[in-house]
Design a protein around this motif. Structure first.
Motif, PDB file in Angstrom:
ATOM      1  N   LEU A  20       0.884  -1.215  -0.019  1.00 25.16           N
ATOM      2  CA  LEU A  20       0.069  -0.147   0.040  1.00 25.16           C
ATOM      3  C   LEU A  20       0.885   1.079  -0.118  1.00 25.16           C
ATOM      4  O   LEU A  20       0.460   2.128  -0.791  1.00 25.16           O
ATOM      5  CB  LEU A  20      -0.779   0.013   1.289  1.00 25.16           C
ATOM      6  N   LEU A  23       2.250   1.946  -3.281  1.00 17.84           N
ATOM      7  CA  LEU A  23       1.226   2.138  -4.223  1.00 17.84           C
ATOM      8  C   LEU A  23       0.893   3.693  -4.297  1.00 17.84           C
ATOM      9  O   LEU A  23       0.963   4.483  -5.139  1.00 17.84           O
ATOM     10  CB  LEU A  23       0.076   1.429  -3.957  1.00 17.84           C
ATOM     11  N   VAL A  24       0.791   4.102  -2.807  1.00 14.86           N
ATOM     12  CA  VAL A  24       0.431   5.685  -2.452  1.00 14.86           C
ATOM     13  C   VAL A  24       1.588   6.279  -2.921  1.00 14.86           C
ATOM     14  O   VAL A  24       1.437   7.449  -3.750  1.00 14.86           O
ATOM     15  CB  VAL A  24       0.223   5.476  -1.139  1.00 14.86           C
ATOM     16  N   SER A  27       1.315   6.784  -6.629  1.00 15.00           N
ATOM     17  CA  SER A  27       0.776   7.494  -7.287  1.00 15.00           C
ATOM     18  C   SER A  27       0.886   9.206  -6.889  1.00 15.00           C
ATOM     19  O   SER A  27       0.228  10.022  -7.530  1.00 15.00           O
ATOM     20  CB  SER A  27      -0.662   7.098  -6.842  1.00 15.00           C
ATOM     21  N   LEU A  28       1.484   9.341  -5.726  1.00 18.54           N
ATOM     22  CA  LEU A  28       1.961  10.843  -5.314  1.00 18.54           C
ATOM     23  C   LEU A  28       3.020  11.227  -6.265  1.00 18.54           C
ATOM     24  O   LEU A  28       3.534  12.502  -6.079  1.00 18.54           O
ATOM     25  CB  LEU A  28       2.082  10.965  -3.872  1.00 18.54           C
TER      26      LEU A  28
ATOM     27  N   GLY B  76      -7.530   8.692  -8.207  1.00 19.46           N
ATOM     28  CA  GLY B  76      -6.314   8.781  -8.780  1.00 19.46           C
ATOM     29  C   GLY B  76      -5.292   8.709  -7.836  1.00 19.46           C
ATOM     30  O   GLY B  76      -3.995   8.636  -8.217  1.00 19.46           O
ATOM     31  N   ILE B  77      -5.444   8.243  -6.742  1.00 21.64           N
ATOM     32  CA  ILE B  77      -4.283   8.059  -5.765  1.00 21.64           C
ATOM     33  C   ILE B  77      -4.527   6.460  -5.350  1.00 21.64           C
ATOM     34  O   ILE B  77      -5.517   5.945  -4.594  1.00 21.64           O
ATOM     35  CB  ILE B  77      -4.657   8.919  -4.465  1.00 21.64           C
ATOM     36  N   LEU B  78      -3.728   5.633  -5.677  1.00 21.05           N
ATOM     37  CA  LEU B  78      -3.825   4.056  -5.732  1.00 21.05           C
ATOM     38  C   LEU B  78      -3.466   3.853  -4.005  1.00 21.05           C
ATOM     39  O   LEU B  78      -2.847   4.245  -3.559  1.00 21.05           O
ATOM     40  CB  LEU B  78      -2.915   3.455  -6.590  1.00 21.05           C
ATOM     41  N   GLY B  79      -4.462   2.876  -3.518  1.00 17.82           N
ATOM     42  CA  GLY B  79      -4.166   2.375  -2.304  1.00 17.82           C
ATOM     43  C   GLY B  79      -5.070   2.806  -1.324  1.00 17.82           C
ATOM     44  O   GLY B  79      -5.194   1.923  -0.279  1.00 17.82           O
ATOM     45  N   ILE B  80      -6.026   3.936  -1.428  1.00 19.07           N
ATOM     46  CA  ILE B  80      -6.741   4.026  -0.232  1.00 19.07           C
ATOM     47  C   ILE B  80      -8.154   3.166   0.012  1.00 19.07           C
ATOM     48  O   ILE B  80      -8.093   2.446   0.732  1.00 19.07           O
ATOM     49  CB  ILE B  80      -7.355   5.537  -0.551  1.00 19.07           C
ATOM     50  N   PHE B  82      -8.301   0.665  -1.955  1.00 25.28           N
ATOM     51  CA  PHE B  82      -8.072  -0.556  -2.319  1.00 25.28           C
ATOM     52  C   PHE B  82      -7.793  -1.344  -0.925  1.00 25.28           C
ATOM     53  O   PHE B  82      -8.010  -2.678  -0.793  1.00 25.28           O
ATOM     54  CB  PHE B  82      -6.708  -0.598  -3.041  1.00 25.28           C
ATOM     55  N   ALA B  83      -7.403  -0.689   0.271  1.00 23.10           N
ATOM     56  CA  ALA B  83      -7.168  -1.213   1.436  1.00 23.10           C
ATOM     57  C   ALA B  83      -8.406  -1.131   2.465  1.00 23.10           C
ATOM     58  O   ALA B  83      -8.727  -1.956   2.966  1.00 23.10           O
ATOM     59  CB  ALA B  83      -6.232  -0.251   2.111  1.00 23.10           C
ATOM     60  N   PHE B 124      -5.623  10.178   6.087  1.00 21.01           N
ATOM     61  CA  PHE B 124      -4.969   9.971   5.035  1.00 21.01           C
ATOM     62  C   PHE B 124      -4.766  11.368   4.202  1.00 21.01           C
ATOM     63  O   PHE B 124      -3.371  11.716   4.096  1.00 21.01           O
ATOM     64  CB  PHE B 124      -5.444   8.870   4.041  1.00 21.01           C
TER      65      PHE B 124
END
Lengths: 287, 174
Positions: A20, A23-24, A27-28, B76-80, B82-83, B124
């Motif tokens: 995670l 990934l974050v 994308s940032l 557009g921000i991967l992972g939020i 998704f978790a 976040f």
């Protein structure tokens, strides 16, 4: 100690946290080019959303139209009055643009910062969680849309394209509080002043224009347009009008609060602006 | 070939996914335009109901896929998400081991999950500097209105969706 590593759940948890964070971080990092899995998902989802969104938008538009019918008469009266002024203005504009073209020709100027090709697009959906406000439009790289292009409605600028798929792209609105969202702008007052639009006051719904010279006076209602000096956006796109001005913390510059010209909460048809004059095409995020 | 399992259920998931984006566009003036924000979390409501009446493992798969697509397409921000989506399913499953699956108790679990989601996403964005909203403002302008909207959606879909899920489970042979 081996017991610790055999604990399957713990390992899964740790691995997923690492994934995670990666990934974050990815994308940032601010890449404007979408990777191919992202492209694929964007295209498929955009296709499905297009099918649903267009008829829904049509029906909603129909009801809006029925609502508008009620005050057609008063509106018509008002418009008739304006029409006479318009004819005069039109001939004047034609005169001026002809003169302008001739002068440009004599000076050998081909394109200037304010020239652009418009690409018409329809908004198909909006980010449901209202944190980074962005919308999806139905035109993508096939139609010539590229990242960092400016997007406007007839009322004014609304944001810029961040990522493109084949037939859909993402537009980040001016109201998203992202530090990398920077627009070089001009105040068209009695005397011209340059500043940078960066930040959004969500509570008052006003844009923040920073780094204005401290010794200049600004009045409420003065217009702000893009300067085109950032190298990406065309110049002279209307952004908003000044609502109030404050001196910033250090006392070295002023911050103006702008009321956006376009309604960022009522988007339907938008125009993507492709600048004619090629500027700095390097992958910068400032504009 | 089980039509309910392989055709209708994915179609419902896609429809709810699209509904979130399209409804927040169509009602953006009333959802976000005023001083208060109404954030649609219809997917969370759907996932809670699925975890309650259908089963944990198939719902987890839906949660992973929907979360990934949601991140790529909307935020557009991967992972939020998704978790968060799988976490919601996991927690709901744990809750439902001890709670009855009646309207009121499932509603409470939905409210809990919506609060959890909103707070996680808020913290976040606070962490990465995407917002500078104060926590009190967040609770006042966003949280409770969001709970009301999603509770309303939950009340509308609870009975039809429950009967569908129970039939799906029966046809699945479990």
């Amino acid at each position: 100690m081996p017991q610790f590593f055999l604990n399957k759940r713990l390992i899964i948890l740790l691995v997923s946290i690492i994934v995670l964070v990666a990934l974050v971080g990815y994308s940032l990092s601010g890449k404007s080019k979408a990777s191919w899995p992202e492209q694929f998902v964007k295209d498929v989802a955009g296709f499905g959303e297009n099918i649903v969104s267009k008829p829904v938008g049509f029906i909603a538009g129909f009801f809006d139209g029925a609502q508008d019918l009620k005050n057609t008469y008063t509106e018509n009266e008002h418009l008739k009055e304006r029409l006479e002024e318009l004819a005069q203005l039109e001939s004047k504009v034609a005169d001026l643009s002809k003169e302008n073209a001739e002068l440009k020709k004599s000076l050998d100027i081909e394109a200037d910062l304010s020239d652009y090709d418009p690409i018409n697009a329809t908004v198909i959906s909006r980010n449901p969680d209202n944190w980074n406000t962005q919308v999806q439009i139905d035109k993508g790289s096939v139609d010539g849309v590229k990242p960092n292009m400016a997007v406007r409605t007839p009322e004014g600028m609304i944001g810029k394209v961040t990522k493109t798929g084949a037939k859909s792209s993402t537009v980040k609105l001016l109201s998203s509080t992202d530090d990398r969202n920077r627009i070089s702008a001009i105040v068209q007052g009695k005397s011209v002043a340059y500043g940078i639009i960066n930040g959004y006051d969500a509570e008052q719904r006003l844009l923040e224009m920073k780094q204005l010279p401290v010794d200049q006076k600004f009045t409420k209602g003065e217009k702000v347009v893009t300067s085109g000096l950032g190298g990406i956006f065309p110049s002279d796109i209307f952004i908003g009008t000044i609502e109030k001005v404050e001196t910033d913390k250090m006392g070295l510059s002023q911050t103006a609060f702008l009321k956006p010209g376009a309604d960022l909460y009522d988007l339907n048809h938008v125009i993507v602006l492709k600048r004619t004059l090629e500027g700095d095409t390097s992958e910068g995020s400032g504009s | 070939m089980n039509i309910r399992k392989f055709v209708v259920m994915p179609l419902i998931a896609i429809a709810v996914f699209i509904l979130e984006g399209v409804s927040s566009l169509m009602f953006s003036q009333s959802f976000f335009g005023e001083q208060r924000f109404f954030i649609p979390h219809f997917l969370i409501v759907m996932l809670v109901l699925m975890a309650t009446f259908y089963g944990r493992n198939p719902t987890l798969i839906y949660a992973f896929i929907l979360g990934m697509v949601f991140d790529i397409y909307y935020t557009g921000i991967l992972g939020i998400y998704f978790a968060i989506f799988p976490l919601v399913v996991y927690l709901t499953d744990k809750f439902m081991k001890v709670l009855q699956n009646s309207l009121i108790l499932v509603g409470l679990v939905v409210v809990f999950n919506v609060i959890l989601t909103e707070c996680l996403v808020y913290s976040f964005y606070l962490l990465i500097g995407g917002t500078d909203m104060l926590f009190s403002t967040f609770v006042d302008q966003r949280l409770w209105t969001t709970i009301l909207l999603n509770l309303a959606f939950f009340l509308v879909v609870f009975f039809p969706f429950r009967s569908f899920l129970l039939e799906l489970k029966r046809s699945d042979g479990r």
